[in-house]
Write an enzyme that holds these catalytic residues in place. Structure first.
Site, short mmCIF file in Angstrom:
data_model
loop_
_atom_site.label_atom_id
_atom_site.label_comp_id
_atom_site.label_asym_id
_atom_site.label_seq_id
_atom_site.Cartn_x
_atom_site.Cartn_y
_atom_site.Cartn_z
N GLY A 17 0.78 -1.24 0.00
CA GLY A 17 0.00 0.00 0.00
C GLY A 17 0.81 1.28 0.00
O GLY A 17 0.29 2.34 0.36
N ASN A 19 1.80 3.05 -2.54
CA ASN A 19 1.22 4.02 -3.49
C ASN A 19 -0.05 4.65 -2.93
O ASN A 19 -0.28 5.85 -3.09
CB ASN A 19 0.95 3.36 -4.85
CG ASN A 19 2.21 3.27 -5.68
OD1 ASN A 19 2.68 4.26 -6.23
ND2 ASN A 19 2.80 2.08 -5.74
N MET A 97 -3.79 -7.24 -7.65
CA MET A 97 -3.30 -8.42 -8.38
C MET A 97 -4.41 -9.21 -9.08
O MET A 97 -4.21 -10.38 -9.39
CB MET A 97 -2.52 -9.33 -7.42
CG MET A 97 -1.28 -8.66 -6.83
SD MET A 97 -0.15 -8.01 -8.09
CE MET A 97 0.63 -9.53 -8.61
N ASN A 114 -4.10 2.46 -13.59
CA ASN A 114 -3.19 1.52 -12.93
C ASN A 114 -1.78 2.10 -12.98
O ASN A 114 -1.46 2.91 -13.86
CB ASN A 114 -3.21 0.18 -13.70
CG ASN A 114 -2.30 -0.86 -13.09
OD1 ASN A 114 -2.26 -1.02 -11.86
ND2 ASN A 114 -1.55 -1.56 -13.91
N HIS A 116 2.19 0.74 -13.27
CA HIS A 116 2.97 -0.46 -13.60
C HIS A 116 4.46 -0.12 -13.51
O HIS A 116 4.88 0.92 -14.03
CB HIS A 116 2.61 -0.94 -15.01
CG HIS A 116 3.33 -2.18 -15.41
ND1 HIS A 116 3.01 -3.42 -14.89
CD2 HIS A 116 4.41 -2.37 -16.21
CE1 HIS A 116 3.84 -4.32 -15.39
NE2 HIS A 116 4.70 -3.72 -16.19
#
Ligand code: GRF
Length: 199
Positions: A17, A19, A97, A114, A116
């Site tokens: 967590g 981010n 995920m 999202n 990445h």
């Protein structure tokens, strides 16, 4: 001048967590006019849930029962309904995920993002930093992008580069990428507010 209503966010994650914390801090520091209405995880033990509770934010677990990489359609319907009930304007995936499928994609068209850990389109999928290291790249980084039905594939919003250093291990490179992520994600969300309010 009237202040705009804060952008209503939901953050979905399966991991520690960090981010999520960077987004919540940007909100707390007044850099991002948003509010996290809900934190959702597929994993009851995920650090993101504990961090959400530390910030007194509602934290919900929606575990899958039979699949490894996605939710059951009924569970994803339930998730979509939860987010619609909260009038979420942007769904923020932060280390989530599960592959997002039709129930959520259809409920939030162009409203799921999202982060990445690679310079997409290079190195999609798991442990992207390790893929970059193994490929002998001189630079790596992270990408924030819209989510579509393909994995790590939607329209790119922004990227940030970091160098790959001669003595890097997978761990040291991942840590450097995460520092970049924590700056990039709140900034990207902020940059989307105008676009989202016009949709
Ligand atoms: C990040 O490295 C992100 O790029 C990837 O998953 C990780 C999540 O980390 N999608 P955290 O849970 O936000 O610390």
């Amino acid at each position: 001048m009237l202040k705009m209503e804060p952008l209503r966010l939901a953050v979905l994650g399966s991991g520690k967590g960090s981010n999520f914390v960077s987004i919540q801090r940007a909100i707390g520091d007044g850099e991002l006019n948003a509010e996290i209405r809900l934190v959702v995880s597929d994993n009851a033990d995920a650090g993101i849930l504990a961090r959400a509770r530390e910030f007194d934010l509602p934290a919900v677990v929606l575990p899958p029962s039979q699949f490894k990489t996605k939710l059951e359609p009924e569970t994803e319907d339930k998730l979509a309904q939860l987010l619609l009930n909260e009038r979420i304007e942007l769904v923020v995936l932060a280390g989530y995920m599960r592959v997002v499928k039709a129930p959520l994609l259809d409920a939030f068209p162009d409203r799921i993002v999202n982060i990445h850990p690679s310079l997409l389109p290079k190195f999609k999928g798991l442990e992207a930093w390790k893929q970059a290291l193994d490929a002998g790249e001189s630079k790596a980084g992270c990408t924030v992008h819209f989510v579509n039905a393909a994995i790590d594939d939607g329209r790119i919003i922004a990227q940030r580069e970091v160098p790959v250093l001669p003595n890097d291990t997978a761990e040291s490179l991942h840590a450097r990428i995460q520092v970049a992520e924590h700056q990039l994600y709140p900034w990207c969300i902020k940059s989307l507010v105008g676009e989202l309010r016009q949709l």
